[in-house]
Scaffold this motif. Structure first.
Motif, short mmCIF file in Angstrom:
data_model
loop_
_atom_site.label_atom_id
_atom_site.label_comp_id
_atom_site.label_asym_id
_atom_site.label_seq_id
_atom_site.Cartn_x
_atom_site.Cartn_y
_atom_site.Cartn_z
N LEU A 120 2.18 41.06 -3.16
CA LEU A 120 2.99 41.65 -2.10
C LEU A 120 2.18 42.22 -0.94
O LEU A 120 2.74 42.61 0.08
CB LEU A 120 3.89 42.77 -2.68
N GLY A 121 0.86 42.31 -1.11
CA GLY A 121 0.03 42.88 -0.06
C GLY A 121 0.12 44.39 0.03
O GLY A 121 -0.21 44.97 1.08
N ASP A 122 0.57 45.07 -1.04
CA ASP A 122 0.61 46.53 -1.03
C ASP A 122 -0.81 47.07 -0.90
O ASP A 122 -1.74 46.60 -1.58
CB ASP A 122 1.23 47.06 -2.33
N PRO A 123 -1.02 48.06 -0.04
CA PRO A 123 -2.37 48.55 0.22
C PRO A 123 -2.96 49.28 -0.98
O PRO A 123 -2.24 49.90 -1.77
CB PRO A 123 -2.17 49.51 1.40
N LEU A 124 -4.28 49.21 -1.08
CA LEU A 124 -5.02 49.91 -2.13
C LEU A 124 -6.13 50.72 -1.47
O LEU A 124 -7.08 50.16 -0.95
CB LEU A 124 -5.63 48.92 -3.12
N SER A 125 -6.00 52.05 -1.50
CA SER A 125 -7.06 52.91 -0.98
C SER A 125 -7.90 53.42 -2.15
O SER A 125 -7.42 53.51 -3.28
CB SER A 125 -6.47 54.10 -0.21
N LEU A 126 -9.15 53.77 -1.87
CA LEU A 126 -10.04 54.23 -2.92
C LEU A 126 -9.51 55.50 -3.61
O LEU A 126 -9.51 55.56 -4.86
CB LEU A 126 -11.45 54.48 -2.36
N PRO A 127 -9.05 56.52 -2.86
CA PRO A 127 -8.51 57.71 -3.54
C PRO A 127 -7.33 57.39 -4.45
O PRO A 127 -7.23 57.94 -5.56
CB PRO A 127 -8.10 58.62 -2.38
N SER A 128 -6.44 56.52 -4.00
CA SER A 128 -5.29 56.19 -4.83
C SER A 128 -5.71 55.41 -6.08
O SER A 128 -5.16 55.62 -7.17
CB SER A 128 -4.25 55.40 -4.03
N GLY A 177 9.37 43.04 -4.93
CA GLY A 177 9.35 41.84 -4.10
C GLY A 177 10.75 41.41 -3.70
O GLY A 177 10.97 41.02 -2.54
N ALA A 178 11.72 41.52 -4.61
CA ALA A 178 13.10 41.16 -4.30
C ALA A 178 13.66 42.08 -3.22
O ALA A 178 14.32 41.63 -2.28
CB ALA A 178 13.95 41.23 -5.56
N ILE A 179 13.40 43.37 -3.34
CA ILE A 179 13.90 44.33 -2.35
C ILE A 179 13.32 44.04 -0.97
O ILE A 179 14.04 44.08 0.04
CB ILE A 179 13.55 45.78 -2.78
N LEU A 180 12.04 43.70 -0.93
CA LEU A 180 11.38 43.46 0.35
C LEU A 180 11.89 42.20 1.05
O LEU A 180 11.71 42.05 2.27
CB LEU A 180 9.86 43.35 0.15
N THR A 181 12.51 41.28 0.31
CA THR A 181 13.04 40.07 0.95
C THR A 181 14.36 40.32 1.68
O THR A 181 14.77 39.50 2.50
CB THR A 181 13.28 38.95 -0.09
N LEU A 182 15.03 41.44 1.38
CA LEU A 182 16.32 41.71 2.00
C LEU A 182 16.12 42.18 3.44
O LEU A 182 15.29 43.05 3.71
CB LEU A 182 17.08 42.78 1.19
N ASP A 183 16.90 41.62 4.35
CA ASP A 183 16.71 41.91 5.78
C ASP A 183 17.85 42.70 6.40
O ASP A 183 17.92 42.83 7.62
CB ASP A 183 16.51 40.60 6.56
N SER A 184 18.75 43.24 5.56
CA SER A 184 19.85 44.04 6.10
C SER A 184 20.18 45.17 5.13
O SER A 184 19.85 45.10 3.95
CB SER A 184 21.10 43.17 6.33
N GLY A 245 12.46 54.02 -5.56
CA GLY A 245 11.03 54.19 -5.33
C GLY A 245 10.39 52.91 -4.82
O GLY A 245 9.60 52.94 -3.86
N PHE A 246 10.73 51.77 -5.43
CA PHE A 246 10.18 50.48 -5.00
C PHE A 246 10.57 50.15 -3.56
O PHE A 246 9.83 49.47 -2.85
CB PHE A 246 10.68 49.36 -5.91
N ALA A 247 11.75 50.63 -3.13
CA ALA A 247 12.19 50.35 -1.76
C ALA A 247 11.43 51.18 -0.74
O ALA A 247 11.41 50.83 0.45
CB ALA A 247 13.69 50.62 -1.63
N LEU A 248 10.79 52.26 -1.17
CA LEU A 248 10.19 53.21 -0.23
C LEU A 248 8.67 53.23 -0.22
O LEU A 248 8.06 53.64 0.76
CB LEU A 248 10.71 54.62 -0.53
N THR A 249 8.04 52.79 -1.32
CA THR A 249 6.58 52.86 -1.38
C THR A 249 6.06 51.78 -2.32
O THR A 249 6.84 51.08 -2.98
CB THR A 249 6.10 54.24 -1.86
#
Length: 301
Positions: A120-128, A177-184, A245-249
């Protein structure tokens, strides 16, 4: 208004509800078996998901999100992975302490972080990443030494729990991934819409399987409705929180904070199942709290 912070209380509520649902399902394995107890969360949770969706539609007032092939691919993949994960978890719980098996399944955050970044390309920072590692180390510490486990086949529940955690990780990626595909629709509608689809698919899969191969089990599940309905309510409520939670972060943030479920499981294990925790398990809990706390500091900056 920025609602991103809502993923924190939503995840905490989901973790509490899920610990309660796991306890209900565990109590049902003696009469319904692993598959029957697995089906309960879906069969009795689906009506509550539809109720949640009806309430959200009434408040949102917008049209239903459109369905794409990509959405269906993600949601079906997540649904199948979650069925598998739940069955493996309950099978492990029949052989080992409720709280320890819960800990084994919670080795998923690292896998979620990797899958989320790759798929999904979710970011990964060192602190996290460090926060996730500390919390997961606490989970591993809590699981203890499988060689010292009592009873037949001591390594079996450990392996079942670990594979269950991997399947839970894949399901989290599928649902986000399913949530991120929704456009409305707003995030609440997107999360609840995806939840209704996933529970509907899961219920259909398991009902078809039982009709074809084990009809008495389906009858037994329906007959146990007085206990099962609580598992369905708690399961749907937990899933609603996870999906919000998945829809927000990023899914890794949600599943790492969700490790507080181990604390709720610890309470239930002592109160309901009369399991006492060792010093090793308590040390693991401390690391989980530290890791989760660090993640919250990083994610809310």
């Amino acid at each position: 208004m920025d609602w991103t912070w809502l993923w924190i209380p939503a995840t905490l509520a989901a973790a509490a509800a899920q610990a309660g649902r796991n306890a209900v399902q565990r109590s049902l394995t003696a009469t319904l078996g692993t598959l029957g107890a697995t089906q309960v969360r879906f069969l009795f949770g689906f009506p509550f998901a539809l109720l949640f969706l009806a309430v959200v539609f009434a408040i949102d007032g917008g049209p239903a999100p459109s369905i794409s092939a990509e959405f269906l691919l993600f949601v079906i993949g997540g649904a199948v992975a979650q069925i598998t994960a739940t069955a493996l978890m309950l099978a492990a719980m029949r052989e080992r302490s409720f709280v320890v098996v819960t800990a084994w399944t919670k080795t998923e955050p690292i896998q979620v972080a990797v899958f989320g970044f790759a798929v999904l390309g979710d970011p990964l920072s060192l602190p996290s990443i460090l926060a996730v590692l500390v919390a997961t180390l606490g989970v591993v510490l809590m699981s203890g030494n499988p060689a010292n486990a009592t009873g037949r086949g001591s390594l079996r529940p450990a392996l079942l729990g670990l594979v269950s955690g991997a399947c839970f990780a894949l399901s989290a990626i599928g649902f986000r991934g399913a949530i991120l595909t929704l456009d409305s629709g707003g995030f609440f509608l997107q999360a609840t819409w995806t939840l209704a689809w996933s529970l509907g698919i899961q219920t259909l899969i398991l009902i078809i399987w039982m009709i074809l191969f084990n009809r008495p089990l389906l009858t037994a599940c329906l007959a146990a409705w007085r206990t099962s309905i609580w598992g369905g309510l708690l399961g749907a409520t937990a899933s609603q929180g996870w999906f919000l939670g998945f829809a927000l972060t990023a899914a890794a943030n949600v599943r790492t904070l969700g490790l507080v479920e181990v604390l709720f499981a610890q309470f239930l294990s002592r109160r309901v199942f009369s399991h006492n925790s060792s010093r090793r398990e308590l040390a693991g809990i401390a690391l989980i709290v530290i890791g989760v706390g660090a993640l919250l500091v990083v994610s809310t900056r």
